[in-house]
Design an enzyme around this catalytic site. Sequence first.
Site, mmCIF file in Angstrom:
data_model
loop_
_atom_site.group_PDB
_atom_site.id
_atom_site.type_symbol
_atom_site.label_atom_id
_atom_site.label_comp_id
_atom_site.label_asym_id
_atom_site.label_seq_id
_atom_site.Cartn_x
_atom_site.Cartn_y
_atom_site.Cartn_z
ATOM 1 N N GLU A 1 20.476 -34.166 53.412
ATOM 2 C CA GLU A 1 19.600 -33.373 54.287
ATOM 3 C C GLU A 1 20.205 -31.989 54.531
ATOM 4 O OE1 GLU A 1 17.591 -36.947 56.907
ATOM 5 O OE2 GLU A 1 19.373 -35.986 57.729
ATOM 6 N N CYS B 1 14.094 -38.922 64.643
ATOM 7 C CA CYS B 1 14.580 -37.736 65.358
ATOM 8 C C CYS B 1 13.539 -36.624 65.391
ATOM 9 C CB CYS B 1 15.874 -37.239 64.726
ATOM 10 S SG CYS B 1 15.768 -36.957 62.944
#
Length: 669
Positions: A324, A415
């Site tokens: 990521e 998230c």
Amino acid sequence: MMKKICLLVITCSWLSVNAQKQDYPIQPVPFTSVKLTDHFWTSRIETNRTVTIPASFARCDSTGRIKNFVMAAEHKGKFCTTYPFDDTDIYKTIEGASYSLAVHPDAKLSAYIDSLITIVGKAQEPDGYLYTARSIDPVHPQSWAGPERWINESKMSHELYNCGHMYEAAAAHFMATGKRNFLNIALKNADLLVRTFGPSKKHVAPGHEIVEMGLVRLYRITGKADYLNLAKFFIDQRGIKKYNDKSKNVYENGTYFQDNEPVIAQDEAEGHAVRAMYLYSGMTDVAALTGDTAYLKAIDRIWNNMVTKKMYVQGSIGAVGDGERFGENYELPNTSAYNETCAAIGSVFWNQRMFLLHGDSKYIDVMEKTLYNGLISGVGLDGKSFFYTNAMQVSDSFNHPDLERGRSGWFICSCCPTNVARLIPSIPGYVYAQNGSDVYVNLFISGTGNLKVNNKDLKITQQNNYPWDGGLAFIINPSSAMDLNLRIRIPGWAQNQAIPSTLYSYEQSSAQKIEIKVNGKAIDYQIKNGYAVISKKWKKNDKVELTLPMDVQRVVANTSLADDIGKVALQRGPVMYCAEWKDNDGKASNIIVPKNTVFTTAYEPALLNGVTVLKANVKSVNVDEGAQTVSTENKTMTAIPYYSWANRGKGEMTVWFPEQVKYVELITK
């Protein structure tokens, strides 16, 4: 009387005598002082209040996130979610709900939040430690947690990450409600960190940054210097230890954690993109509050690297899915673009801080591009479906995961949805800023802002239909005549600058000059740091008018971006466009936009909650696999705002369009 809250600047009557004196030279106007009346943002804020926040709380309950706190209080049971940072989804939703409460009182919601805070408080251990992944069963904690407190913090335990989001939420709740129930929990935990970490105590570089930002929030409320000092201590721990074999194992500190060298020596945006944004935001906070010039030089270098080499055309960052993370310089692939929604949110936080520090509109230009494109693309128009990643190109040939799953209601790692829930209600706080008699207009959103200038009341009313129309009007209403410097941002996109770097540019410059009128008369003005500065003695109902050019611009990429050679992207105002299958005969990947293409625009109120669409006569490529021939034909193309894609089902989408057949990627199954 409604209490005032601001993401960065908090004033309390009970600040200690040690409260900070040095700070950002420019201060944002609190979002509680700005009332929006436009459709674009008010509809999103209302959807967030009525749909996103309730859905987030419900999913925290149904997935066991709340149950984890209940079991932690009883020290029995088994951690019932997947990740040790799942605690933060409750914190972030409380934060967003608190912002909502600050401007939209809701007794039922307030009571529910208090009930959650009671559950959270019971899960806190006597010395202040709060981490359900360990407290439920300390002998058998969740695998990432490690056998003892903090032992895995520099890697993946997320103990301090949880603390940071708790501090952010507790500060928001206190400022919105005046209640100390959550704040006391956070302060007890922060005092534990002060006792545990420091020069003569434990040393650690937090694995996932945000505790630094959270500690600064608590410092602003309490004036307790220990919190600011600890934030700086955590930042300075990065890059101190020497790790073996970093190049082969990026998950053992190194660049993935922005821990490969001391922060003051770093000069690239690198590693996990969300971690990076939170670190750089924390560094900017500490730099502003301490005057640390080495921090200032580092964040300037890193920002320049990100904007000149590592940002997508619609404002997204974090190109690589493996980790990521940011890729190498100019590594911005389209078909595999990752672009996590949380990274876009972190970019907004950081760019706002960089503006407050430097007063240059280029930071707001990047923030605006992110807000209107790569951030809100992460939440569906229904307010309860989301993208964790934000694709640049989706077609059957490339088998992108977003084509298969579409938007999701929740994720195992959720998230992003809860981060959206806390960001959206704070948007009004990004509209105005102030430094003494200098008043900055950063975003163009209809509504009113109430400011204090030299102890006098000032009301600014914006009238516009932005981002669809470039006509802007500002009614200036001081309580009595006052001297001030009104600084209206003239966006880079309105000055032939697609982004404040050479990474993207307009294929053809516009010659349109922006005229500014005050009370109907054209005036001469200076542009300083991207702002039109109008200095005068302002009187009641003075009116400022200007029109920003809303031409459809063809954006081309730096030749170092291999995926974009021979292609154009489409921009109108701050909005980037894409073609989606729904409007283009079931396909988007076969569209060619020749250089001489002329676009028309039309506002369609019934489409996608109201959008301006682009239409043009273009070419499409047809591949006959049986005959092994390729042909082109004329067609009418429709482009929609990038943020609005994937709200009508699953199918192809593209942001970049080849100008000639030779640049079409002819991949068949």
